[in-house]
Structure formats: C-alpha cells, structure tokens
Motif scaffolding. Structure first.
Motif, PDB file in Angstrom:
ATOM      1  N   GLN A 242      87.106   2.162  27.815  1.00  0.00           N
ATOM      2  CA  GLN A 242      87.149   2.158  26.354  1.00  0.00           C
ATOM      3  C   GLN A 242      85.814   2.474  25.707  1.00  0.00           C
ATOM      4  O   GLN A 242      85.745   2.682  24.494  1.00  0.00           O
ATOM      5  CB  GLN A 242      87.644   0.797  25.862  1.00  0.00           C
ATOM      6  CG  GLN A 242      86.687  -0.352  26.111  1.00  0.00           C
ATOM      7  CD  GLN A 242      87.233  -1.691  25.645  1.00  0.00           C
ATOM      8  OE1 GLN A 242      87.450  -2.581  26.451  1.00  0.00           O
ATOM      9  NE2 GLN A 242      87.465  -1.842  24.370  1.00  0.00           N
TER      10      GLN A 242
ATOM     11  N   LEU B  86      84.941   3.482  21.712  1.00  0.00           N
ATOM     12  CA  LEU B  86      84.116   2.647  20.837  1.00  0.00           C
ATOM     13  C   LEU B  86      82.917   3.430  20.312  1.00  0.00           C
ATOM     14  O   LEU B  86      82.537   3.291  19.144  1.00  0.00           O
ATOM     15  CB  LEU B  86      83.647   1.406  21.606  1.00  0.00           C
ATOM     16  CG  LEU B  86      84.748   0.437  22.052  1.00  0.00           C
ATOM     17  CD1 LEU B  86      84.164  -0.644  22.960  1.00  0.00           C
ATOM     18  CD2 LEU B  86      85.413  -0.208  20.841  1.00  0.00           C
TER      19      LEU B  86
ATOM     20  N   LEU C  46      77.677  -4.781  19.945  1.00  0.00           N
ATOM     21  CA  LEU C  46      78.335  -5.077  21.222  1.00  0.00           C
ATOM     22  C   LEU C  46      77.377  -5.622  22.269  1.00  0.00           C
ATOM     23  O   LEU C  46      77.805  -6.057  23.332  1.00  0.00           O
ATOM     24  CB  LEU C  46      79.008  -3.818  21.776  1.00  0.00           C
ATOM     25  CG  LEU C  46      80.157  -3.221  20.962  1.00  0.00           C
ATOM     26  CD1 LEU C  46      80.799  -2.085  21.726  1.00  0.00           C
ATOM     27  CD2 LEU C  46      81.197  -4.274  20.624  1.00  0.00           C
TER      28      LEU C  46
ATOM     29  N   GLY D 260      83.553  -7.279  30.213  1.00  0.00           N
ATOM     30  CA  GLY D 260      84.625  -7.437  29.232  1.00  0.00           C
ATOM     31  C   GLY D 260      85.786  -8.204  29.825  1.00  0.00           C
ATOM     32  O   GLY D 260      85.652  -8.872  30.860  1.00  0.00           O
ATOM     33  N   PRO D 261      86.967  -8.125  29.205  1.00  0.00           N
ATOM     34  CA  PRO D 261      88.126  -8.888  29.681  1.00  0.00           C
ATOM     35  C   PRO D 261      88.481  -8.611  31.137  1.00  0.00           C
ATOM     36  O   PRO D 261      88.904  -9.520  31.852  1.00  0.00           O
ATOM     37  CB  PRO D 261      89.249  -8.425  28.734  1.00  0.00           C
ATOM     38  CG  PRO D 261      88.544  -8.036  27.472  1.00  0.00           C
ATOM     39  CD  PRO D 261      87.252  -7.426  27.920  1.00  0.00           C
TER      40      PRO D 261
ATOM     41  N   PHE E 280      82.439  -5.784  25.832  1.00  0.00           N
ATOM     42  CA  PHE E 280      83.576  -5.231  25.107  1.00  0.00           C
ATOM     43  C   PHE E 280      84.511  -6.365  24.682  1.00  0.00           C
ATOM     44  O   PHE E 280      84.735  -7.314  25.438  1.00  0.00           O
ATOM     45  CB  PHE E 280      84.351  -4.246  25.988  1.00  0.00           C
ATOM     46  CG  PHE E 280      83.590  -2.984  26.307  1.00  0.00           C
ATOM     47  CD1 PHE E 280      82.537  -2.564  25.513  1.00  0.00           C
ATOM     48  CD2 PHE E 280      83.934  -2.200  27.401  1.00  0.00           C
ATOM     49  CE1 PHE E 280      81.841  -1.400  25.794  1.00  0.00           C
ATOM     50  CE2 PHE E 280      83.250  -1.038  27.693  1.00  0.00           C
ATOM     51  CZ  PHE E 280      82.187  -0.638  26.880  1.00  0.00           C
ATOM     52  N   ASP E 281      85.056  -6.247  23.483  1.00  0.00           N
ATOM     53  CA  ASP E 281      86.013  -7.248  22.971  1.00  0.00           C
ATOM     54  C   ASP E 281      85.451  -8.657  23.140  1.00  0.00           C
ATOM     55  O   ASP E 281      86.027  -9.507  23.835  1.00  0.00           O
ATOM     56  CB  ASP E 281      87.356  -7.137  23.695  1.00  0.00           C
ATOM     57  CG  ASP E 281      87.998  -5.768  23.515  1.00  0.00           C
ATOM     58  OD1 ASP E 281      87.933  -5.233  22.399  1.00  0.00           O
ATOM     59  OD2 ASP E 281      88.543  -5.232  24.495  1.00  0.00           O
TER      60      ASP E 281
ATOM     61  N   GLU F 199      85.175 -11.432  21.341  1.00  0.00           N
ATOM     62  CA  GLU F 199      85.977 -12.627  21.053  1.00  0.00           C
ATOM     63  C   GLU F 199      87.071 -12.816  22.094  1.00  0.00           C
ATOM     64  O   GLU F 199      87.325 -13.933  22.554  1.00  0.00           O
ATOM     65  CB  GLU F 199      86.567 -12.537  19.646  1.00  0.00           C
ATOM     66  CG  GLU F 199      85.527 -12.647  18.538  1.00  0.00           C
ATOM     67  CD  GLU F 199      86.147 -12.921  17.187  1.00  0.00           C
ATOM     68  OE1 GLU F 199      87.348 -13.239  17.130  1.00  0.00           O
ATOM     69  OE2 GLU F 199      85.426 -12.826  16.176  1.00  0.00           O
ATOM     70  N   GLU F 200      87.740 -11.727  22.483  1.00  0.00           N
ATOM     71  CA  GLU F 200      88.781 -11.835  23.506  1.00  0.00           C
ATOM     72  C   GLU F 200      88.187 -12.255  24.849  1.00  0.00           C
ATOM     73  O   GLU F 200      88.765 -13.073  25.571  1.00  0.00           O
ATOM     74  CB  GLU F 200      89.506 -10.493  23.656  1.00  0.00           C
ATOM     75  CG  GLU F 200      90.598 -10.518  24.712  1.00  0.00           C
ATOM     76  CD  GLU F 200      91.194  -9.147  24.982  1.00  0.00           C
ATOM     77  OE1 GLU F 200      91.858  -8.994  26.023  1.00  0.00           O
ATOM     78  OE2 GLU F 200      90.989  -8.237  24.163  1.00  0.00           O
ATOM     79  N   THR F 201      87.021 -11.693  25.175  1.00  0.00           N
ATOM     80  CA  THR F 201      86.370 -12.027  26.448  1.00  0.00           C
ATOM     81  C   THR F 201      86.001 -13.505  26.496  1.00  0.00           C
ATOM     82  O   THR F 201      86.255 -14.192  27.497  1.00  0.00           O
ATOM     83  CB  THR F 201      85.111 -11.164  26.636  1.00  0.00           C
ATOM     84  OG1 THR F 201      85.487  -9.783  26.646  1.00  0.00           O
ATOM     85  CG2 THR F 201      84.403 -11.501  27.940  1.00  0.00           C
TER      86      THR F 201
ATOM     87  N   GLU G  61      89.195 -15.718  26.635  1.00  0.00           N
ATOM     88  CA  GLU G  61      89.811 -15.691  27.964  1.00  0.00           C
ATOM     89  C   GLU G  61      88.982 -16.514  28.950  1.00  0.00           C
ATOM     90  O   GLU G  61      89.529 -17.222  29.805  1.00  0.00           O
ATOM     91  CB  GLU G  61      89.943 -14.248  28.449  1.00  0.00           C
ATOM     92  CG  GLU G  61      90.720 -14.086  29.738  1.00  0.00           C
ATOM     93  CD  GLU G  61      92.149 -14.592  29.639  1.00  0.00           C
ATOM     94  OE1 GLU G  61      92.672 -15.079  30.664  1.00  0.00           O
ATOM     95  OE2 GLU G  61      92.747 -14.508  28.541  1.00  0.00           O
TER      96      GLU G  61
ATOM     97  N   THR H 255      86.195 -19.072  17.825  1.00  0.00           N
ATOM     98  CA  THR H 255      86.889 -18.001  18.540  1.00  0.00           C
ATOM     99  C   THR H 255      88.370 -18.298  18.706  1.00  0.00           C
ATOM    100  O   THR H 255      89.075 -17.526  19.348  1.00  0.00           O
ATOM    101  CB  THR H 255      86.275 -17.808  19.932  1.00  0.00           C
ATOM    102  OG1 THR H 255      86.447 -19.015  20.690  1.00  0.00           O
ATOM    103  CG2 THR H 255      84.805 -17.488  19.841  1.00  0.00           C
TER     104      THR H 255
END
Length: 646
Positions: free
Chosen positions: A29, A33, A149, A239-240, A264-265, A267-269, A272, A318
C-alpha cells in the motif's frame, strides 16, 4: 484518465515540472499512500509499476501509470522522460526472491548490475538512484509527503514491555544495528538475549515467523533503520500484517525506530496489537534502554514522589465506545485523578462524561486533555454519571462518596477510603443498602509483579514488605501509615486471611508533623506474621514484598516489575542438604491503574463483587488506624519524658 487535485491560485502559476513527481512503485500500500500524499500537496504523479508486484489500484491514484517488467530500466527512464519528470521517489516492496527467478534485465540494467561489487539492497538502490540522476531525475525521500506515518516516540500500546523484554530490546537493538552495518537486513527476532532469526531476502514477516517458531512464545521483534541507510529508499515499514505475523507465533514486543520507521494504518495497527496483548515501542536510534512509563501508571501517591508535574498530554484514544458504555466521572483531578480520567478515556466500556475539581483551571486543563466536560463541584456530576472515581484528599472522601452512593452511583474511592473507621463503616453499609459497587483503590493488588506471584502463594507464614519513597509534599495530610503502608497492610490481610491478634508498631515524625517512617509487626490467629516498613523520607524508591511459606520463598518487586521464586526440590544434594531452585517468573506487563479501573467498570456492568470491596478497604483502614494510634501514643510518651527531664 481525468485526474483532479485541488490547487491554490499560487500553485497554478508554478511550472508544470515543479508540480509533477515520478513514482517507482513496488508492491503493497505504500505507493498508494505516497500518491495520495502527493495529491494533497498539490502534485500530479507519474508512476511506473512492475508487473506482478504493483497493485493495479494505483491507477486510480495517479495521473498516469506505466507498466514495466523487473529489469526494464530503459523503459522506466523513457516513461519518466515522456511525462517531463525531474523528481521521483521509490515506494513499495519487491519480492526479492523473484529477482533470482523472473528478472530479465535490459542492456542498461545489465550494465548497471555488472558494475556492482555486490547485490546488497543498499548497493542496488544507490546504483539505481545514480543512474536516474544521470538522466536529470533527482530521487527524493519516500517519506516526502508522509511525515505523519513516521513512528512517534514512546510506548504506543496499552501493554508495556516487562523487565526481560526490555533487556531483549536493548540486546536486539545493538545487534540489529550491527547487522545493518553489513547491509543484510533490518529485522532481528530475539528472546532471552539469544538471536532466533535475522532478516534475509524473505522479508520481515517471514523472519518473524521463522524466529517465533523457535520458541514457544514471547519473542521480541526489533526492526531498525540501518546505520548506512539512505532515507530516500528502503525505509523500515511495519503495519497490521506485521502484527498478524507476530500473533501467529505469539511474539510479544515490536521495537522500531522512532522518526525513521513508517507505520501503516497506525490506529488499526495499535488497536490490533492491544487486542493481541502485543507491545509496540518506538525509540530513538541512540537512546538508552526502554524503561516503563512510571508517570503513565502511578502506584498510589508514592509513585510520583520526587518528580515535578509536567504539562498534560492529550489522550490518544484508539478505541470505539461500546453501545452500553458506563457513564463515568472523576472527582479530584490532581496528580492521581488525572490518570483516572486518562484511563477512563481510553476504555471502550467507559464513557467519560466529565471531571470535577474545585480548581477551575485544573478541571478545564484535564477536561481538554481527555476530551470531556469540566465542572467545579462534584454535585454537578449527579444525574450525569453511573459510576465515579474519587481522588480528592482523604478528608473529603466520605462526604463526596456518600453523596454519590445516596444518588445510586457506583464508587471507586482512593485509599485510604476515609479518615475514620465510623465513616468507612457508614459507606460500606450505605453501598450494601443501595446495592451499589464500592471499590477501594488498593492499586498493588493489580500490580503485574504481585499478580505473577499470587498463583504460587498457598499458606504464607511470614511476609516482609519494604515501601520506601523520596520525600514529596503530596499526601502529607495523612501519616506514612495511611499514605504508604496501607498498601502492604491490604496485601498482608488479603494473603493471610486470618484474624489479626496482635499489632506492635513504632514510628517517628521527621520532616512533617505526622509520622514519616514506621514499622509494624502484625500477628495473625493462624500464627502467620507480617513485618512491614514504610518511609517517605528515603534516599531511594523501593516497593518490594517477600513471602515465605513451606518449601517456597517468593519475591515481588512492585517498582521494577520483577518476580522470583525460590523452591526446595524433593531431591537432596550429595551433601545431604535440600536442593534449592531459583526461577525468575515471567511478568506480563500490564497497566495496573487501567486494570483496576477496568475491573471496577466490569463490576458495575456485571454486578459481581469488586476485587477490593469496601469491607476489605475498611479492614485495612482499621489496622492502619490502630498502628497510627500506637505510634502516636509512643511519640506522646517520649514527649512527656523529655518535658519531665530537668
């Protein structure tokens, strides 16, 4: 393809070449980005993608996308020339194993490869950059439009690294930098200061799985920027998918380089990682070992002694609120109350609707930091909350707690719960009558070191605790017994669970009007003994408990989060003496205050009894008050003797 980016009037008068940028796009990705970031900055993008590597969706994010095969360097340069590109960046990954199977270099690429001394990443990329720059195409950093990032410094997750993991981070960091000097890879997997895997051409995720498979669980992953790193390309990325690889092998810590690693990502990382119980820590390249964030988790009033208060950080939330989140408030947002508010703000099961403090400016400052409403009276929260934390000075606990319990609000009150036993008894009875949770903030029950030794405790017969703190003005409205020792009183009562039959105490005021240092011997009906020492005028901080029982001796260090067990083995040594085994227990690092507040919210939602209910808080207070009485009587007796001397 019609391509549109919003531009300002001044940008419209710049030359086309200044607003164009080229992109050499690998897989993943990152190229998407980069293209989005360039667009936001007012640039149009000409991309060159590699068949079988680059995501075709990139076409929707750039003005033009030219496809080439790996090794077709002449076509790449021709595409940039055609679109007038004078600046370009490299973003995305190339499956390095394909370089040995699928690449068919054109004459220009072949010439470049033949002139290389080796085919290490840095050598290849620097040579490619030089070839492009010989054609008037300057290579820019891949992070040019994506500074947001880059990993921010600090511990990014709720879980913090434990003592062993901090040693592993430091060990792995030094070795990863050494490996980086050789331009081999950016990632190492370690455990117990042993190297499990070093990154090769298979990449980070495969390295994590290789290394993690060599230990049952608990591996530490270190990914750094190479010391010889050219920041224009090959910047470390996580990242994730990195977290997923760690989950697959039960790895526990990911350490990356702050400001030089792309996440990368984010908040998601982080979310998780939190769900998986994984720590993400970002540190500067040359800094000292990662240490726990003491200010983020105060162990009562003694934890912050000797340190000045700092400006409040804005809480980074988060999580998404649960539909049935409990409406909560915090009364008293000084040093400790702020942390209560901070933890509530980060819990999905809690909805922090307000904070109250008689100091208006302080209430507003904290409210802004945790994104809630500020009030100057606790009564303004009545009718707005279902549960409340009370972190005011001890003399105010009773009146405030009574108001909330009378209104049917669940209460978490800091220790000591009240100044007097009669007030404590009244609150316990009121909570029972109103069928509301009354929890007392004996935080050490949730300390990860104590929770690690607790399952090994059977029938303790001797307990020795030392709680020493540097002097600080905070908390001196009560004596050292009610301020510090009460933590260990609660632990001793919780472990022994037998009536107290005798208390022998001594203490003395040194810097304040109330006792600043105290020692007590507590004897129980089952003949167990607890010997407790507390001081708030020490030259060092120490919070440690030792627990002795038949065939076993346990140590929990609350401060540095380490736990040990010494056990008599059934076999005798050749000398005839018992064999003693020593083991450092694995401490699962947790935020004690977050655990305490989470347990309170769970009790409110489920109706189950809290871990430290009002009755237990009352019993600890009763012992603390008796110790205080004995010490005060001893002090007064000494004063009378000194006054009687001629």
């Amino acid at each position: 393809m019609l391509w549109h980016c919003e531009t300002t009037m001044s940008e419209e008068h710049t030359t086309l070449s200044r607003r164009r940028i080229g992109l050499i796009a690998g897989g993943g990705q990152f190229p998407l980005l980069f293209a989005e970031g360039a667009c936001r900055a007012g640039y149009t993008v000409t991309a060159v993608g590699f068949e079988g590597e680059t995501d075709p969706a990139l076409a929707d994010h750039v003005e033009s996308l030219h496809w080439v095969k790996l090794g077709q360097l002449s076509r790449l340069i021709k595409a940039f020339r055609k679109d007038g590109i004078r600046r370009a960046a490299m973003a995305g990954s190339i499956n390095k194993t394909k370089l040995y199977a699928r690449i068919r270099p054109d004459w220009r690429a072949l010439k470049l490869l033949r002139n290389l001394h080796n085919k290490k990443d840095d050598s290849l990329l620097r040579a490619l950059a030089a070839e492009l720059e010989s054609e008037g195409i300057r290579i820019e950093p891949s992070t040019l439009f994506l500074p947001s990032l880059l990993a921010p410094e600090g511990i990014l997750t709720r879980r913090k690294p434990n003592a062993r993991e901090r040693l592993d981070v430091e060990f792995g960091w030094e070795l990863a930098k050494a490996v980086g000097h050789l331009d081999i890879g950016q990632c190492l997997v370690v455990k117990d200061q042993s190297v499990l895997a070093v990154e090769g051409i298979d990449g980070t995720d495969a390295t994590i799985r290789r290394g993690g498979a060599l230990c049952a669980e608990g591996a530490v992953v270190v990914k750094v920027c190479k010391p010889i790193q050219d920041i224009r390309f090959d910047v470390p990325v996580v990242g994730p998918t990195t977290i997923q690889a760690m989950k697959d092998v039960k790895a526990k810590v990911l350490a990356v380089e702050a400001g030089r690693t792309l996440i990368f990502d984010l908040e998601e990382t982080v979310a998780e990682a939190d769900r998986a119980g994984i720590t993400i820590v970002a540190r500067k390249g040359g800094e000292a070992p990662v240490e726990p964030e003491v200010t983020a988790e105060p162990a009562g009033k003694d934890a912050g002694r000797g340190s000045a208060e700092k400006p409040l950080p804005r809480v980074f939330v988060t999580c998404e609120r649960a539909p049935d989140a409990v409406r909560v408030g915090v009364v008293g947002v000084g040093y400790l109350g702020f942390f209560h508010a901070q933890k509530y703000a980060g819990l999905p099961s809690a909805n922090l609707v307000g904070v109250a403090d008689i100091n208006r400016s302080r209430a507003e400052e904290v409210a802004k930091a945790v994104q809630t409403q500020a009030y100057t009276s606790h009564r303004e929260l009545l009718g707005r909350v279902d549960a409340v934390s009370i972190a005011t000075p001890t003399p105010e606990h009773y009146a405030i707690a009574r108001d909330f319990l009378e209104a049917g609000v669940h209460v978490l009150v800091e220790k000591p719960m009240t100044p007097s036993l009669a007030e404590a008894d009244d609150l316990v009875a009121l909570a029972r009558r109103k069928q509301r949770v009354l929890q007392v903030g004996h935080l050490e029950r949730f300390n990860p070191a104590f929770r690690t030794v607790a399952p090994h405790i059977r029938h303790p017969m001797f307990i020795e605790a030392h709680r020493l703190a540097l002097f600080n003005e905070r908390g001196i409205e009560v004596n050292v017994v009610l301020d510090l020792m009460i933590h260990d009183i609660d632990i001793a009562l919780h472990l022994v669970r037998s009536p107290v039959v005798k208390i022998s105490a001594s203490g003395v005021p040194v810097l304040t009007a109330l006792p600043d240092i105290a020692n007590v011997r507590i004897e129980f009906a089952n003949r167990a003994v607890a010997n407790l020492t507390a001081s708030r005028i020490s030259v060092k901080n120490l919070r440690r408990i030792r627990i002795f029982q038949a065939d076993c001796y346990l140590v929990a260090d609350y401060g540095i989060r380490r736990a040990f067990m010494y056990r008599k083995e059934p076999d005798l040594e050749e000398s005839g003496f018992p064999e003693i085994s020593a083991e450092e227990l694995e401490v699962e690092e947790r935020d004690a205050l977050e655990e305490e507040i989470g347990a309170f919210i769970e009790s409110v939602r489920s109706g189950c009894p809290p871990c430290v209910d009002g009755e237990q808080g009352r019993n600890a207070l009763a012992v603390a008050l008796e110790i205080s009485r004995q010490i005060q009587e001893s002090i007064q007796a000494l004063w009378r003797k000194s006054e009687a001397r001629p």
